[in-house]
Write an enzyme that holds these catalytic residues in place. Structure first.
Site, PDB file in Angstrom:
ATOM      1  N   ARG A 230      69.478  47.084  35.636  1.00  0.00           N
ATOM      2  CA  ARG A 230      70.095  46.050  34.798  1.00  0.00           C
ATOM      3  C   ARG A 230      69.214  44.806  34.854  1.00  0.00           C
ATOM      4  NH1 ARG A 230      72.348  49.488  32.725  1.00  0.00           N
ATOM      5  NH2 ARG A 230      74.574  49.886  32.455  1.00  0.00           N
ATOM      6  N   GLU A 259      68.967  40.934  27.030  1.00  0.00           N
ATOM      7  CA  GLU A 259      68.673  41.996  26.068  1.00  0.00           C
ATOM      8  C   GLU A 259      69.727  42.130  24.972  1.00  0.00           C
ATOM      9  OE1 GLU A 259      68.677  45.382  28.851  1.00  0.00           O
ATOM     10  OE2 GLU A 259      70.405  46.172  27.760  1.00  0.00           O
ATOM     11  N   HIS A 291      65.750  49.646  26.714  1.00  0.00           N
ATOM     12  CA  HIS A 291      66.935  50.315  27.272  1.00  0.00           C
ATOM     13  C   HIS A 291      67.052  51.758  26.751  1.00  0.00           C
ATOM     14  CE1 HIS A 291      70.846  49.172  29.456  1.00  0.00           C
ATOM     15  NE2 HIS A 291      70.671  50.474  29.524  1.00  0.00           N
TER      16      HIS A 291
HETATM   17  P1  NAI Z   1      75.234  55.033  41.688  1.00  0.00           P
HETATM   18  O1  NAI Z   1      76.556  54.360  41.779  1.00  0.00           O
HETATM   19  O2  NAI Z   1      75.163  56.516  41.880  1.00  0.00           O
HETATM   20  O3  NAI Z   1      74.231  54.376  42.760  1.00  0.00           O
HETATM   21  C1  NAI Z   1      74.096  53.000  42.958  1.00  0.00           C
HETATM   22  C2  NAI Z   1      73.655  52.822  44.409  1.00  0.00           C
HETATM   23  O4  NAI Z   1      73.385  51.441  44.600  1.00  0.00           O
HETATM   24  C3  NAI Z   1      74.720  53.228  45.421  1.00  0.00           C
HETATM   25  O5  NAI Z   1      74.198  54.162  46.348  1.00  0.00           O
HETATM   26  C4  NAI Z   1      75.093  51.918  46.099  1.00  0.00           C
HETATM   27  O6  NAI Z   1      75.400  52.113  47.478  1.00  0.00           O
HETATM   28  C5  NAI Z   1      73.811  51.129  45.936  1.00  0.00           C
HETATM   29  N1  NAI Z   1      73.986  49.691  46.090  1.00  0.00           N
HETATM   30  C6  NAI Z   1      75.074  48.925  45.833  1.00  0.00           C
HETATM   31  N2  NAI Z   1      74.823  47.643  46.136  1.00  0.00           N
HETATM   32  C7  NAI Z   1      73.551  47.598  46.612  1.00  0.00           C
HETATM   33  C8  NAI Z   1      72.713  46.559  47.080  1.00  0.00           C
HETATM   34  N3  NAI Z   1      73.150  45.291  47.160  1.00  0.00           N
HETATM   35  N4  NAI Z   1      71.468  46.872  47.481  1.00  0.00           N
HETATM   36  C9  NAI Z   1      71.009  48.139  47.423  1.00  0.00           C
HETATM   37  N5  NAI Z   1      71.758  49.172  46.984  1.00  0.00           N
HETATM   38  C10 NAI Z   1      73.013  48.899  46.582  1.00  0.00           C
HETATM   39  O7  NAI Z   1      74.610  54.608  40.286  1.00  0.00           O
HETATM   40  P2  NAI Z   1      73.458  55.339  39.474  1.00  0.00           P
HETATM   41  O8  NAI Z   1      74.049  56.348  38.557  1.00  0.00           O
HETATM   42  O9  NAI Z   1      72.383  55.746  40.393  1.00  0.00           O
HETATM   43  O10 NAI Z   1      72.957  54.133  38.544  1.00  0.00           O
HETATM   44  C11 NAI Z   1      72.313  53.011  39.090  1.00  0.00           C
HETATM   45  C12 NAI Z   1      72.207  51.943  38.017  1.00  0.00           C
HETATM   46  O11 NAI Z   1      71.336  52.378  36.984  1.00  0.00           O
HETATM   47  C13 NAI Z   1      73.532  51.644  37.291  1.00  0.00           C
HETATM   48  O12 NAI Z   1      74.278  50.663  37.991  1.00  0.00           O
HETATM   49  C14 NAI Z   1      73.077  51.132  35.961  1.00  0.00           C
HETATM   50  O13 NAI Z   1      73.023  49.723  36.020  1.00  0.00           O
HETATM   51  C15 NAI Z   1      71.659  51.681  35.794  1.00  0.00           C
HETATM   52  N6  NAI Z   1      71.528  52.594  34.651  1.00  0.00           N
HETATM   53  C16 NAI Z   1      70.560  52.331  33.720  1.00  0.00           C
HETATM   54  C17 NAI Z   1      70.402  53.164  32.630  1.00  0.00           C
HETATM   55  C18 NAI Z   1      69.327  52.931  31.596  1.00  0.00           C
HETATM   56  O14 NAI Z   1      69.356  53.575  30.529  1.00  0.00           O
HETATM   57  N7  NAI Z   1      68.369  52.057  31.832  1.00  0.00           N
HETATM   58  C19 NAI Z   1      71.283  54.323  32.429  1.00  0.00           C
HETATM   59  C20 NAI Z   1      72.222  54.540  33.507  1.00  0.00           C
HETATM   60  C21 NAI Z   1      72.343  53.689  34.571  1.00  0.00           C
END
Ligand code: NAI
Length: 325
Positions: A230, A259, A291
């Site tokens: 993000r 964005e 994105h």
């Molecule tokens: P997820 O929920 O499986 O993993 C997120 C991880 O971040 C978790 O393991 C959590 O413990 C960790 N986390 C939380 N706070 C943290 C911190 N302060 N420092 C370090 N780690 C921390 O989510 P997923 O599916 O892996 O997605 C991650 C991010 O990717 C989403 O939040 C979304 O913003 C982004 N995303 C971007 C897309 C794109 O098209 N560019 C598409 C899908 C997701």
């Protein structure tokens, strides 16, 4: 159920119509983004379907509630564009797609790393212009490099597996998760030791501007920063200063703080007013995609299937396993 589908893009209709064949919901396709000013377009619908750049704020939610909407279904994993307390206060349930294809985002992340490192974006134009000089295109082996992943959830874990396969040493910082083969380290150590830092944590109040001037100063000089998570995880002004001084050697982003006014639209005939964004585009060592990391056929199909299932579950039971609380 009648669903107002805001911000409809041409490529979304077919996967959603396919996923909806058995469920039989009625979609109202709306090109405009959801804002307080456009919320009345949902009149007569019980649900709205939104995407990451819709503004589902308190004002929009109040208009939706007045129009009889009871469900916001976001066709994304992230939900930082939705004011959850306001939704709950309005009695509106919010559902999301927690996972569709972590591979899509992880593979795009690595594509950014490789394109930047091997200057593919510059080589493309150069060769088409009949310029076959290699000056300025020197890259580095990924093998043996240290990559630091901030966030080791579904996408972070997939990215780690690809990088381990390429022979990288992978460090990880995540207060809640670990991944086999990834060395867990404190954030400061990850920043200090990594040749490439890649962001995979959600945007929250705690993680806003996680990468600011102080964090960048703690990185290896000339390191690469990748953000496919993000935009607001990164302080863009601090990044620009670091690119100018050489403290940051490379930047690859699929997301940008502001964005909402830019991405997902064809602005090729307009003058972009965002001077910070346009400054980013002037650096030869910066690669921006709009994105699109999620944008694979497999991911779109999964997003549509899960969203339709979420809506059906809510219609039948009044609740949903993918509700965000
Ligand atoms: P997820 O929920 O499986 O993993 C997120 C991880 O971040 C978790 O393991 C959590 O413990 C960790 N986390 C939380 N706070 C943290 C911190 N302060 N420092 C370090 N780690 C921390 O989510 P997923 O599916 O892996 O997605 C991650 C991010 O990717 C989403 O939040 C979304 O913003 C982004 N995303 C971007 C897309 C794109 O098209 N560019 C598409 C899908 C997701």
């Amino acid at each position: 159920m009648k669903i107002a589908f805001f911000n409809t893009k041409r490529y979304e209709k077919q996967p959603f119509e396919n996923a909806n064949r058995e469920a039989g919901h009625q979609f109202r396709w709306i090109d405009l983004p959801l804002r307080a000013e456009t919320a009345d377009l949902a009149k007569g619908c019980q649900a709205v379907c939104v995407f990451v750049n819709d503004q589902v704020d308190a004002a929009a939610l109040a208009r939706l509630q007045e129009n009889g909407v009871r469900l916001v279904a976001t066709r994304s994993a992230g939900y930082n564009h939705i004011d959850l307390p306001a939704a709950h206060a309005a009695g509106i349930t919010v559902v999301r797609v927690p996972a569709y294809s972590p591979y899509a985002v992880a593979e795009h992340t690595v594509a950014l790393m490789l394109s930047l490192n091997r200057h593919v974006h510059r080589a493309y134009s150069r060769v088409r212009d009949g310029n076959f000089s290699l000056d300025g295109l020197l890259g580095f082996d990924m093998h043996g490099k240290t990559v630091g992943l901030i966030g080791l959830g579904k996408i972070g874990a997939c990215t780690a597996r690809i990088l381990i396969g390429m022979g990288c040493r992978v460090l990880g910082y995540d207060p809640f998760s670990t991944v086999e083969g990834v060395t867990p380290v404190p954030l400061a150590q990850l920043l200090a030791e990594s040749d490439i830092v890649s962001l995979h944590c959600p945007l929250t109040a705690d993680t806003r501007h996680l990468i600011d001037a102080g964090a960048i100063a703690g990185m290896k000089r000339g390191a690469m920063l990748i953000n496919t998570s993000r935009g607001a995880l990164v302080d863009t002004l601090a990044v620009i200063e670091a690119l100018k001084s050489g403290q940051l050697g490379w930047l690859g982003i699929d997301v940008y703080e502001e964005e909402g006014e830019l991405f997902f639209s064809d602005l090729s005939e307009t003058v972009i007013q965002d001077d910070v964004f346009t400054r980013l585009l002037t650096f030869p060592n910066v690669l921006v995609t709009g994105h699109q990391a999620f944008f694979t056929a497999e991911a779109l199909g999964a997003i549509a299937a899960v969203t339709v299932r979420n809506i059906s579950e809510f219609e039948q039971s009044g609740t949903c396993g993918n509700a965000v609380t």
